[in-house]
Design a protein around this motif. Structure first.
Motif, PDB file in Angstrom:
ATOM      1  N   SER A   5      34.753 -63.830  65.947  1.00 39.81           N
ATOM      2  CA  SER A   5      36.277 -64.041  66.704  1.00 39.81           C
ATOM      3  C   SER A   5      36.451 -63.755  67.698  1.00 39.81           C
ATOM      4  N   PHE A   6      36.850 -64.829  68.027  1.00 39.15           N
ATOM      5  CA  PHE A   6      36.373 -64.872  69.271  1.00 39.15           C
ATOM      6  C   PHE A   6      38.198 -65.886  69.911  1.00 39.15           C
ATOM      7  N   THR A   7      38.814 -64.524  70.982  1.00 39.41           N
ATOM      8  CA  THR A   7      39.871 -65.005  71.708  1.00 39.41           C
ATOM      9  C   THR A   7      40.204 -65.813  72.616  1.00 39.41           C
ATOM     10  N   LEU A 143      29.812 -60.759  77.994  1.00 38.74           N
ATOM     11  CA  LEU A 143      30.536 -59.510  78.022  1.00 38.74           C
ATOM     12  C   LEU A 143      32.034 -59.436  77.815  1.00 38.74           C
ATOM     13  N   TYR A 144      32.615 -60.307  78.046  1.00 42.30           N
ATOM     14  CA  TYR A 144      33.908 -60.955  77.120  1.00 42.30           C
ATOM     15  C   TYR A 144      34.153 -62.067  76.707  1.00 42.30           C
ATOM     16  N   HIS A 145      33.578 -62.085  75.964  1.00 42.65           N
ATOM     17  CA  HIS A 145      33.331 -63.227  74.815  1.00 42.65           C
ATOM     18  C   HIS A 145      34.467 -64.734  75.947  1.00 42.65           C
ATOM     19  N   ALA A 146      34.189 -64.939  76.484  1.00 40.73           N
ATOM     20  CA  ALA A 146      34.951 -65.647  77.193  1.00 40.73           C
ATOM     21  C   ALA A 146      34.719 -66.880  77.003  1.00 40.73           C
ATOM     22  N   THR A 147      35.762 -68.184  75.935  1.00 42.13           N
ATOM     23  CA  THR A 147      35.402 -68.916  75.817  1.00 42.13           C
ATOM     24  C   THR A 147      35.333 -70.645  77.217  1.00 42.13           C
ATOM     25  N   HIS A 148      36.064 -69.958  77.965  1.00 37.14           N
ATOM     26  CA  HIS A 148      36.313 -71.402  79.224  1.00 37.14           C
ATOM     27  C   HIS A 148      36.001 -70.438  80.153  1.00 37.14           C
ATOM     28  N   LYS A 156      28.552 -75.945  87.159  1.00 36.76           N
ATOM     29  CA  LYS A 156      28.490 -75.923  86.001  1.00 36.76           C
ATOM     30  C   LYS A 156      26.694 -75.738  85.117  1.00 36.76           C
ATOM     31  N   GLN A 157      26.040 -76.151  85.791  1.00 31.06           N
ATOM     32  CA  GLN A 157      24.671 -75.563  85.309  1.00 31.06           C
ATOM     33  C   GLN A 157      24.648 -74.459  84.489  1.00 31.06           C
ATOM     34  N   HIS A 158      25.340 -73.571  85.238  1.00 28.82           N
ATOM     35  CA  HIS A 158      25.403 -72.035  85.005  1.00 28.82           C
ATOM     36  C   HIS A 158      25.962 -71.436  83.696  1.00 28.82           C
ATOM     37  N   VAL A 159      27.322 -72.700  83.712  1.00 28.06           N
ATOM     38  CA  VAL A 159      28.151 -72.158  82.191  1.00 28.06           C
ATOM     39  C   VAL A 159      26.768 -73.242  81.222  1.00 28.06           C
ATOM     40  N   GLU A 160      26.131 -73.895  81.479  1.00 27.68           N
ATOM     41  CA  GLU A 160      25.404 -74.472  80.539  1.00 27.68           C
ATOM     42  C   GLU A 160      24.166 -73.717  80.409  1.00 27.68           C
ATOM     43  N   ALA A 167      23.513 -69.273  72.325  1.00 28.01           N
ATOM     44  CA  ALA A 167      22.309 -70.018  71.634  1.00 28.01           C
ATOM     45  C   ALA A 167      21.112 -69.153  70.896  1.00 28.01           C
ATOM     46  N   LYS A 168      20.262 -69.370  71.902  1.00 25.81           N
ATOM     47  CA  LYS A 168      18.956 -68.170  72.321  1.00 25.81           C
ATOM     48  C   LYS A 168      19.728 -67.197  71.141  1.00 25.81           C
ATOM     49  N   PHE A 169      20.496 -66.113  71.926  1.00 28.01           N
ATOM     50  CA  PHE A 169      20.513 -65.119  71.119  1.00 28.01           C
ATOM     51  C   PHE A 169      21.300 -65.092  69.470  1.00 28.01           C
ATOM     52  N   ASN A 170      21.725 -65.844  69.713  1.00 27.91           N
ATOM     53  CA  ASN A 170      23.036 -66.061  67.944  1.00 27.91           C
ATOM     54  C   ASN A 170      22.086 -66.498  67.446  1.00 27.91           C
ATOM     55  N   HIS A 171      20.848 -67.370  67.672  1.00 26.06           N
ATOM     56  CA  HIS A 171      19.575 -67.975  66.705  1.00 26.06           C
ATOM     57  C   HIS A 171      18.662 -67.020  66.375  1.00 26.06           C
ATOM     58  N   ASP A 172      18.300 -66.023  67.483  1.00 27.24           N
ATOM     59  CA  ASP A 172      17.356 -65.538  66.981  1.00 27.24           C
ATOM     60  C   ASP A 172      17.484 -64.422  65.947  1.00 27.24           C
ATOM     61  N   TYR A 173      18.502 -63.437  66.281  1.00 30.96           N
ATOM     62  CA  TYR A 173      19.203 -62.754  65.288  1.00 30.96           C
ATOM     63  C   TYR A 173      19.586 -63.150  64.646  1.00 30.96           C
ATOM     64  N   GLY A 174      20.352 -64.253  63.937  1.00 32.91           N
ATOM     65  CA  GLY A 174      20.882 -64.586  62.913  1.00 32.91           C
ATOM     66  C   GLY A 174      22.254 -64.021  62.955  1.00 32.91           C
ATOM     67  N   VAL A 175      23.005 -64.429  64.003  1.00 30.87           N
ATOM     68  CA  VAL A 175      23.836 -64.006  63.946  1.00 30.87           C
ATOM     69  C   VAL A 175      24.678 -64.794  64.443  1.00 30.87           C
ATOM     70  N   ASP A 176      26.420 -65.082  64.277  1.00 30.47           N
ATOM     71  CA  ASP A 176      27.120 -66.317  65.412  1.00 30.47           C
ATOM     72  C   ASP A 176      28.261 -65.129  66.253  1.00 30.47           C
ATOM     73  N   PHE A 177      27.990 -64.098  67.427  1.00 29.09           N
ATOM     74  CA  PHE A 177      28.133 -63.328  68.177  1.00 29.09           C
ATOM     75  C   PHE A 177      28.743 -63.811  69.206  1.00 29.09           C
ATOM     76  N   PHE A 178      27.848 -64.706  70.163  1.00 31.62           N
ATOM     77  CA  PHE A 178      28.422 -64.974  71.289  1.00 31.62           C
ATOM     78  C   PHE A 178      28.647 -66.398  70.983  1.00 31.62           C
ATOM     79  N   PRO A 179      29.848 -66.644  72.017  1.00 25.83           N
ATOM     80  CA  PRO A 179      30.671 -68.346  71.495  1.00 25.83           C
ATOM     81  C   PRO A 179      29.488 -69.133  73.083  1.00 25.83           C
ATOM     82  N   LEU A 180      29.848 -70.303  72.425  1.00 29.90           N
ATOM     83  CA  LEU A 180      29.633 -71.558  73.482  1.00 29.90           C
ATOM     84  C   LEU A 180      30.474 -71.935  73.914  1.00 29.90           C
ATOM     85  N   THR A 181      30.574 -71.430  75.515  1.00 26.79           N
ATOM     86  CA  THR A 181      31.860 -71.327  76.387  1.00 26.79           C
ATOM     87  C   THR A 181      32.134 -72.675  77.331  1.00 26.79           C
TER      88      THR A 181
END
Length: 339
Positions: A5-7, A143-148, A156-160, A167-181
């Motif tokens: 749930s990403f604000t 840390l703030y679930h920033a979406t943008h 730009k490379q750092h945002v990538e 994506a790796k954290f979400n995959h490794d732990y089977g969650v959809d916790f961090f947004p793809l900023t």
């Protein structure tokens, strides 16, 4: 807190090492101010933890942090509408960065071009922090679930990388916790170049003060620097394509466009065929009208450092209310035990 749930939320920061320049203003701060009118929560900070990847004089670091805050406030960042703080006051940044050090791969870090640029031939003598700071940058954002994240093209490379870590954290732990900023790269004047060499980015560490416009420069200094800015013998072209191979000319046109919220095409349409004797004074007058009031307000704010400190402290409290539960949930996902 519910996973995924990403604000809609914006995060960005500026490193307090050296003074603010016109490059900071057009490349970041001006857009941050404008973004306050959009339907997103805005979080901005002086990233002082990033500053110490190379040694900093403690007094200069404190003063630089206050100058960042004064510049943002003077430019129009409103603490009632945005969260403004310095990074080191929110300890969760460093804690999440350690977890991300364990998620990110060495190969990913080896591809980071900014480390290569900054360390150069002395890479073996660079700090581990300089090498690993992209994972801290990812922690700042996630840390703030920033979406943008509004960034310059060179960031730009750092945002990538941030997206890769999420994506790796979400995959490794089977969650959809961090947004793809998503990186936000838009508008004219986002990359401001050196006033004496249009092939180099404007920098607060350049050899000559005439290379840059400092945000604390007074009106007379701003005007003088633009009137003495390097150009070429040719007048302004009839089309933007005519700026190809003319870095100094392109830079001044882009700065004019950035200060007026126009496109370079619109500026060329207005000044096509004009000589520098007409364009540079017009640019100087424009810059003075836009920047001198900010400089004056910065100086007023810096005369009361205690109030700046209180503003940053209040912002840090607000930041921690967002950061603490996100870090705690991260710890739970990873499996850390808490009594």
């Amino acid at each position: 807190m519910t996973d995924a749930s990403f604000t809609p939320r914006v995060f960005s920061g500026i490193k307090p090492s050296g003074g603010l320049t016109l490059g900071n203003y057009l490349g970041a701060i001006k857009r941050w101010v404008d973004m306050q009118d959009e339907a997103m929560e805005n979080i901005y900070c002086a990233v002082d933890l990033h500053a110490v990847t190379v040694w900093q004089d403690p007094h200069a670091l404190r003063q630089g942090t206050r100058e960042i805050a004064a510049g943002l406030l003077a430019a129009g960042i409103d603490p009632a509408r945005s969260i403004l703080f310095n990074q080191s006051q929110v300890h969760q940044h460093a804690e999440l960065a350690w977890l991300f050090n364990c998620v990110a791969r060495v190969g990913w870090m080896n591809r980071m071009t900014q480390f290569k640029d900054k360390a150069g031939a002395n890479a073996e003598k660079a700090s581990l922090g300089l090498y690993a700071y992209p994972s801290l940058m990812a922690a700042d954002i996630l840390l703030y679930h920033a979406t943008h994240v509004p960034v310059g093209e060179d960031q730009k490379q750092h945002v990538e990388l941030t997206r890769d870590i999420a994506a790796k954290f979400n995959h490794d732990y089977g969650v959809d916790f961090f947004p793809l900023t998503e990186p936000v790269i838009e508008g004219p004047g986002t990359r401001v170049m050196n006033l004496r060499d249009g092939s180099k980015k404007m920098s607060k560490s350049g050899e000559s003060d005439m290379e840059r416009i400092n945000m604390l420069d007074d009106a007379d200094t701003i005007a003088k620097k633009f009137k003495k800015a390097k150009t070429d013998p040719e007048p302004l072209p009839e089309t933007v394509e005519g700026l190809a191979g003319r870095p100094e000319a392109k830079n001044l046109v882009d700065i004019y466009a950035g200060l007026t919220d126009q496109t370079a095409e619109a500026v060329i349409a207005e000044f096509a065929g004009a000589g520098w004797g007409k364009f540079k004074p017009a640019l100087a007058d424009l810059a003075v009208s836009k920047l001198a009031p900010i400089s004056d307000e910065m100086k007023r704010l810096l005369d009361d450092p205690a109030e700046i400190d209180r503003t940053l402290g209040r912002g840090a409290e607000k930041a921690r209310t967002i950061a603490a539960p996100i870090l705690q949930r991260t710890y739970e996902i990873v499996g850390f035990l808490k009594s």
